[in-house]
Design a protein around this motif. Structure first.
Motif, PDB file in Angstrom:
ATOM      1  N   ARG A   7       0.837  -1.237  -0.291  1.00  0.00           N
ATOM      2  CA  ARG A   7      -0.338   0.412  -0.150  1.00  0.00           C
ATOM      3  C   ARG A   7       0.962   1.075   0.447  1.00  0.00           C
ATOM      4  O   ARG A   7       0.499   2.511  -0.489  1.00  0.00           O
ATOM      5  CB  ARG A   7      -0.871  -0.672   0.856  1.00  0.00           C
ATOM      6  N   ARG A   8       1.816   1.190   0.824  1.00  0.00           N
ATOM      7  CA  ARG A   8       2.633   2.525   0.958  1.00  0.00           C
ATOM      8  C   ARG A   8       3.153   2.739  -0.586  1.00  0.00           C
ATOM      9  O   ARG A   8       3.605   3.965  -0.896  1.00  0.00           O
ATOM     10  CB  ARG A   8       3.936   2.370   1.719  1.00  0.00           C
ATOM     11  N   ALA A   9       3.738   1.846  -1.365  1.00  0.00           N
ATOM     12  CA  ALA A   9       4.423   1.847  -2.672  1.00  0.00           C
ATOM     13  C   ALA A   9       3.445   1.820  -3.210  1.00  0.00           C
ATOM     14  O   ALA A   9       3.967   3.109  -4.528  1.00  0.00           O
ATOM     15  CB  ALA A   9       4.750  -0.068  -3.398  1.00  0.00           C
ATOM     16  N   VAL A  10       2.090   1.676  -4.018  1.00  0.00           N
ATOM     17  CA  VAL A  10       1.169   2.176  -4.556  1.00  0.00           C
ATOM     18  C   VAL A  10       1.008   3.269  -4.316  1.00  0.00           C
ATOM     19  O   VAL A  10       1.101   4.444  -5.274  1.00  0.00           O
ATOM     20  CB  VAL A  10      -0.312   1.477  -4.403  1.00  0.00           C
ATOM     21  N   GLU A  11       0.680   4.445  -3.279  1.00  0.00           N
ATOM     22  CA  GLU A  11       0.331   5.324  -2.409  1.00  0.00           C
ATOM     23  C   GLU A  11       1.604   6.446  -2.628  1.00  0.00           C
ATOM     24  O   GLU A  11       0.849   8.119  -2.937  1.00  0.00           O
ATOM     25  CB  GLU A  11      -0.295   5.207  -1.079  1.00  0.00           C
ATOM     26  N   GLU A  12       2.752   5.594  -2.852  1.00  0.00           N
ATOM     27  CA  GLU A  12       3.817   7.046  -3.383  1.00  0.00           C
ATOM     28  C   GLU A  12       3.674   7.224  -3.925  1.00  0.00           C
ATOM     29  O   GLU A  12       4.324   8.568  -4.909  1.00  0.00           O
ATOM     30  CB  GLU A  12       5.218   6.369  -2.503  1.00  0.00           C
ATOM     31  N   ARG A  13       3.786   5.891  -5.452  1.00  0.00           N
ATOM     32  CA  ARG A  13       3.873   6.573  -6.382  1.00  0.00           C
ATOM     33  C   ARG A  13       2.599   7.422  -6.918  1.00  0.00           C
ATOM     34  O   ARG A  13       3.164   8.121  -8.150  1.00  0.00           O
ATOM     35  CB  ARG A  13       3.425   4.616  -7.289  1.00  0.00           C
ATOM     36  N   MET A  14       1.283   7.217  -6.554  1.00  0.00           N
ATOM     37  CA  MET A  14       0.161   7.843  -7.161  1.00  0.00           C
ATOM     38  C   MET A  14       0.654   9.547  -6.428  1.00  0.00           C
ATOM     39  O   MET A  14      -0.042  10.230  -7.256  1.00  0.00           O
ATOM     40  CB  MET A  14      -0.894   7.155  -5.732  1.00  0.00           C
ATOM     41  N   ALA A  15       1.059   9.651  -5.216  1.00  0.00           N
ATOM     42  CA  ALA A  15       1.743  10.507  -4.918  1.00  0.00           C
ATOM     43  C   ALA A  15       2.322  11.608  -5.880  1.00  0.00           C
ATOM     44  O   ALA A  15       1.639  13.047  -5.935  1.00  0.00           O
ATOM     45  CB  ALA A  15       2.388  11.247  -3.306  1.00  0.00           C
ATOM     46  N   ALA A  16       3.156  10.820  -6.253  1.00  0.00           N
ATOM     47  CA  ALA A  16       4.351  11.775  -7.237  1.00  0.00           C
ATOM     48  C   ALA A  16       3.830  11.582  -8.278  1.00  0.00           C
ATOM     49  O   ALA A  16       3.920  13.208  -9.236  1.00  0.00           O
ATOM     50  CB  ALA A  16       5.746  10.757  -7.728  1.00  0.00           C
ATOM     51  N   LEU A  17       2.615  10.823  -8.813  1.00  0.00           N
ATOM     52  CA  LEU A  17       1.882  11.591 -10.134  1.00  0.00           C
ATOM     53  C   LEU A  17       1.034  13.064  -9.713  1.00  0.00           C
ATOM     54  O   LEU A  17       0.735  13.472 -10.714  1.00  0.00           O
ATOM     55  CB  LEU A  17       0.792  10.537 -10.574  1.00  0.00           C
ATOM     56  N   GLU A  18       0.692  12.402  -8.938  1.00  0.00           N
ATOM     57  CA  GLU A  18      -0.353  13.933  -8.273  1.00  0.00           C
ATOM     58  C   GLU A  18       0.158  15.054  -8.657  1.00  0.00           C
ATOM     59  O   GLU A  18      -0.182  16.348  -8.657  1.00  0.00           O
ATOM     60  CB  GLU A  18      -1.086  13.429  -7.436  1.00  0.00           C
ATOM     61  N   ARG A  19       1.656  14.673  -8.165  1.00  0.00           N
ATOM     62  CA  ARG A  19       2.407  16.175  -7.752  1.00  0.00           C
ATOM     63  C   ARG A  19       2.834  16.773  -9.314  1.00  0.00           C
ATOM     64  O   ARG A  19       2.929  18.071  -9.809  1.00  0.00           O
ATOM     65  CB  ARG A  19       3.815  16.129  -7.336  1.00  0.00           C
ATOM     66  N   THR A  20       2.346  16.154 -10.584  1.00  0.00           N
ATOM     67  CA  THR A  20       2.230  16.582 -11.219  1.00  0.00           C
ATOM     68  C   THR A  20       1.268  16.563 -12.954  1.00  0.00           C
ATOM     69  O   THR A  20       1.057  16.909 -14.198  1.00  0.00           O
ATOM     70  CB  THR A  20       3.435  15.729 -12.854  1.00  0.00           C
ATOM     71  N   GLY A  21       0.509  16.335 -11.862  1.00  0.00           N
ATOM     72  CA  GLY A  21      -0.868  16.688 -12.965  1.00  0.00           C
ATOM     73  C   GLY A  21      -1.726  15.535 -12.625  1.00  0.00           C
ATOM     74  O   GLY A  21      -3.018  15.712 -13.143  1.00  0.00           O
ATOM     75  N   ALA A  22      -1.250  14.100 -12.210  1.00  0.00           N
ATOM     76  CA  ALA A  22      -3.109  13.462 -12.772  1.00  0.00           C
ATOM     77  C   ALA A  22      -2.970  13.189 -12.030  1.00  0.00           C
ATOM     78  O   ALA A  22      -3.196  13.439 -10.517  1.00  0.00           O
ATOM     79  CB  ALA A  22      -1.103  12.477 -12.842  1.00  0.00           C
ATOM     80  N   ARG A  23      -4.610  12.442 -12.121  1.00  0.00           N
ATOM     81  CA  ARG A  23      -5.590  11.939 -10.796  1.00  0.00           C
ATOM     82  C   ARG A  23      -5.696  10.703 -11.423  1.00  0.00           C
ATOM     83  O   ARG A  23      -6.363   9.977 -12.545  1.00  0.00           O
ATOM     84  CB  ARG A  23      -6.548  12.680 -11.126  1.00  0.00           C
ATOM     85  N   LEU A  24      -6.340   9.633 -10.177  1.00  0.00           N
ATOM     86  CA  LEU A  24      -6.269   8.641 -10.563  1.00  0.00           C
ATOM     87  C   LEU A  24      -8.101   7.974 -11.624  1.00  0.00           C
ATOM     88  O   LEU A  24      -8.786   9.063 -10.735  1.00  0.00           O
ATOM     89  CB  LEU A  24      -7.309   7.925  -9.027  1.00  0.00           C
ATOM     90  N   PHE A  25      -8.096   7.566 -12.459  1.00  0.00           N
ATOM     91  CA  PHE A  25      -9.092   7.489 -13.433  1.00  0.00           C
ATOM     92  C   PHE A  25      -9.783   6.177 -13.395  1.00  0.00           C
ATOM     93  O   PHE A  25     -11.384   6.275 -13.618  1.00  0.00           O
ATOM     94  CB  PHE A  25      -8.804   7.504 -14.748  1.00  0.00           C
ATOM     95  N   VAL A  26      -9.119   4.679 -12.938  1.00  0.00           N
ATOM     96  CA  VAL A  26      -9.750   3.798 -12.878  1.00  0.00           C
ATOM     97  C   VAL A  26      -8.729   2.996 -12.272  1.00  0.00           C
ATOM     98  O   VAL A  26      -7.682   2.632 -12.180  1.00  0.00           O
ATOM     99  CB  VAL A  26     -10.505   2.990 -13.938  1.00  0.00           C
ATOM    100  N   GLU A  27     -10.159   1.793 -11.685  1.00  0.00           N
ATOM    101  CA  GLU A  27      -8.791   0.992 -10.928  1.00  0.00           C
ATOM    102  C   GLU A  27      -9.298  -0.612 -11.845  1.00  0.00           C
ATOM    103  O   GLU A  27     -10.604  -0.672 -11.751  1.00  0.00           O
ATOM    104  CB  GLU A  27      -8.520   0.091  -9.489  1.00  0.00           C
TER     105      GLU A  27
END
Length: 314
Positions: free
Chosen positions: A126-146
């Motif tokens: 969970r930490r690895a997934v959430e850290e990657r997502m946090a880094a992507l969010e800093r570039t403007g990305a948002r979750l689309f779908v799982e």
């Protein structure tokens, strides 16, 4: 490209794959073949280094024959160091690489990353997934779908034909496009629903066909239209091979025949066609929220071996 003690750059070529694969991921074994086939390029394959230590990496992939990146499908952060530092390094790597990789005036390609099926229940995953997502969010990305990544394995029983439906090959491109257009009505698929916000159903179907179905390497006479005994179509399935595996590429029931359990018969037919080829596995995918489709795969003996996190840039 250096900032403080961090060096961010593309790899020089296949000679640096050993460096790039120091961080583990299921796609590592495919990278060399993808580079040879042109589905990856060294200039789309980036590393962030502190000295000779790999602290983050990112790589884009394209479909066979394409010239532009289609998907950001490798993005990893080293698990050493403070959490905030890892997220910051990942964001810096992405910003630097995207400035070079993404053609000017276009949106970055979608991010798609396989994760363990129970990633929320494992603290490390969970930490690895959430850290990657946090880094992507800093570039403007948002979750689309799982999404669920599903697999049928050789030896799993395949139901015999039930007799309710008849199956025949798809007659021509026009027939499959017509069926694809029909099934977009009421679709639960997030990518299809997003396409329909910008395109009429027919154009969305054509785009999906050209981007995916038309590129399969397998015979189109594997594809099947499911009909009632009187010949009325109720759905279709496109068993196929992509560049990596046997797949159930598209599976659907037309709106007027939903709710009758036909999805089970159609999926079984597609599975039988591929199982008859002696394949060791059949891959498929569906959105986490598409419960009717997910349940049909589960009933057919497909197991969820991974999930996929998809993020996009608006």
């Amino acid at each position: 490209m250096e900032r403080n003690d961090l060096t961010v750059r593309p790899i020089t070529g296949r000679d640096e794959l050993d460096l790039f694969t120091r961080l583990p991921y299921t796609l590592n074994d495919e990278l060399a073949d993808d580079l040879l086939a042109g589905r990856r390029r060294p200039e789309w394959t980036w590393v962030a280094l502190r000295g000779d230590r790999l602290v983050a990496r990112a790589a884009w992939w394209c479909r066979t024959g394409d010239d532009a990146p289609f998907l950001l499908d490798v993005f990893d952060l080293d698990d050493g160091g403070p959490d905030d530092d890892r997220v910051d390094v990942g964001a810096r790597l992405l910003r630097t690489a995207m400035a070079v990789v993404v053609p000017a005036g276009t949106h970055p390609p979608e991010y798609g990353r396989a994760v363990p099926p129970g990633w929320r229940d494992d603290a490390t995953a969970r930490r690895a997934v959430e850290e990657r997502m946090a880094a992507l969010e800093r570039t403007g990305a948002r979750l689309f779908v799982e999404r669920l990544r599903l697999e049928w394995r050789a030896g799993t029983p395949v139901p015999a034909p039930g007799g309710r439906l008849r199956f025949r090959p798809v007659r021509d491109t026009e027939e499959i496009l017509s069926l694809m257009t029909q099934v977009l009505d009421g679709t639960l698929d997030a990518h299809s629903r997003d396409d329909l916000t910008r395109l009429p159903p027919r154009e969305a179907a054509v785009r999906h066909y050209e981007d995916e179905l038309a590129r399969y390497r397998s015979p189109r006479d594997w594809w099947r239209v499911a009909t009632l005994p009187d010949g009325e179509p109720v759905g279709f399935v496109t068993p196929a091979r992509n560049d990596y595996s046997a797949v159930i590429g598209y599976l659907a029931v037309v709106p007027t025949h939903r709710g009758n359990g036909y999805i089970d018969d159609i999926l079984a037919e597609g599975t039988r066609i591929l199982a008859a080829q002696g394949v060791p596995r059949i891959r498929a995918a569906t959105d986490l929220g598409n419960l009717p489709m997910a349940n049909a795969f589960a009933r057919a003996g497909y197991v969820t071996f991974e999930r996929m996190i998809n993020m996009t840039w608006a």
